[in-house]
Design an enzyme around this catalytic site. Structure first.
Site, PDB file in Angstrom:
ATOM      1  N   GLU A   2       0.840  -1.063  -0.378  1.00 29.54           N
ATOM      2  CA  GLU A   2      -0.308   0.190  -0.172  1.00 29.54           C
ATOM      3  C   GLU A   2       0.587   1.429  -0.477  1.00 29.54           C
ATOM      4  OE1 GLU A   2      -2.476  -0.492  -1.016  1.00 29.54           O
ATOM      5  OE2 GLU A   2      -4.706  -0.439   0.312  1.00 29.54           O
ATOM      6  N   THR A  10      -5.116   7.379  -5.507  1.00 29.29           N
ATOM      7  CA  THR A  10      -5.177   7.963  -4.208  1.00 29.29           C
ATOM      8  C   THR A  10      -4.235   8.430  -3.986  1.00 29.29           C
ATOM      9  OG1 THR A  10      -5.693   4.620  -3.832  1.00 29.29           O
ATOM     10  CG2 THR A  10      -4.852   5.934  -2.065  1.00 29.29           C
TER      11      THR A  10
END
Length: 320
Positions: free
Chosen positions: A141, A193
């Site tokens: 991530e 993101t």
């Protein structure tokens, strides 16, 4: 913690397994970076083998053209982190077949990072705990967004609805939830993101924080008590959504029409552009899907929809 009882199992070069790794919804409106749940559809397909050479070899079996250099790939970064604590294995070979589109807002990077560590753990005799796997997958991530967040990773590994009480130290709480039908629309635009994080305010007013805390607590209580009305009242975000929604054309209209169609509520899935709505029954969820489709058809943006439910298992090993 590592499962010491399984450390005696010797990994076999060439051993292979296949994992279905689910999409996830992060934030769940008011729970920015701390709440998430797994979806039964869609899923990525991950095939992982123990290799006799060092490092991570990545083969993409899709058209997304993701990096094959391990350090630049979310799956590769997660496996590198795992290998650092696995001295009896030199490397892995990964075949990644993604159906969760990168940048969709339904946990594409988490499905990759979580799925590979679940697969690796299976090949290693399940020597690592789920919390360990989350810790490894968070390195993926970080590659994707620059931040080690676990609100997609945790439900992808644990299944169901999860609460990230703390990242340092890692503290994950699985939450019971009533049957909830989930409708997702993915407008075919991209919201990265990292970009969606950059536009967020770094400071919030105390009155907004208090309202948000109330909604988070109400949502958790509603899930645990199976109180659909409380769940619906608590699906409100006064901090993140007002900023991020400007990146998604038609968002306000979608939300309004879906709630009028009977949805409990919903909002941006992760950083977007996908929008999710929760409903008590399948008929309402289907009606919500029609409203989502109508909005994006009218404004001329291509879209995909998913009608599904919450996945209680998370990433799982399936027959080859």
């Amino acid at each position: 913690m590592t499962n010491l009882n399984n450390q005696h199992i010797a990994p076999i070069v060439g051993s292979t397994c296949k994992v279905l790794s689910p999409a996830t919804v992060a934030n769940v409106v008011c729970g920015f970076d701390i709440l998430g749940f797994a979806l039964n559809e869609p899923n990525d397909i991950i095939t992982l083998s123990i290799s006799n050479g060092p490092g991570v070899t990545i083969i993409n079996a899709d058209d997304f053209n993701l990096p094959t250099k391990a350090e630049d790939n979310v799956s590769g970064a997660a496996l590198i982190a795992l290998l650092e604590e696995t001295p009896d294995v030199q490397g892995f070979t990964l075949i990644s077949e993604k159906t969760i589109k990168p940048g969709s807002g339904i946990g594409s990077s988490a499905a990759s990072a979580a799925g590979v560590v679940v697969a690796a753990n299976h090949l290693l005799g399940n020597r690592f705990s789920k919390a360990d796997l989350v810790r490894f997958a968070m390195f993926g991530e970080k590659v994707a967004s620059g931040v080690k967040h676990a609100d997609n990773i945790a439900p992808c590994i644990y299944g169901g609805v999860t609460l990230i009480r703390s990242i340092y130290p890692l503290d994950i709480v699985s939450l019971q939830a009533p049957l909830l039908h989930v409708t997702v629309v993915h407008p075919q635009i991209e919201v990265r993101t990292a970009d969606a994080r950059q536009i967020l305010r770094q400071k919030v007013l105390l009155k907004d924080a208090i309202k948000q805390w109330g909604n988070i607590a109400g949502l958790v209580a509603g899930l645990l008590q199976g109180d659909y009305d409380l769940i619906g009242r608590s699906l409100e975000d006064v901090i993140i959504e007002p900023v991020r929604s400007i990146l998604i054309p038609g968002f306000d209209e979608v939300k309004k029409r879906c709630k009028e169609a009977g949805a409990l509520g919903g909002g941006i899935s992760g950083s977007g552009p996908s929008i999710f709505m929760l409903s008590k029954d399948a008929a309402t969820a289907a009606a919500v899907e029609k409203e989502m489709a109508a909005v994006f058809t009218r404004i001329g943006i291509a879209y995909h929809t998913h009608l599904t439910t919450i996945n209680s298992e998370g990433a799982k090993v399936v027959p080859l």
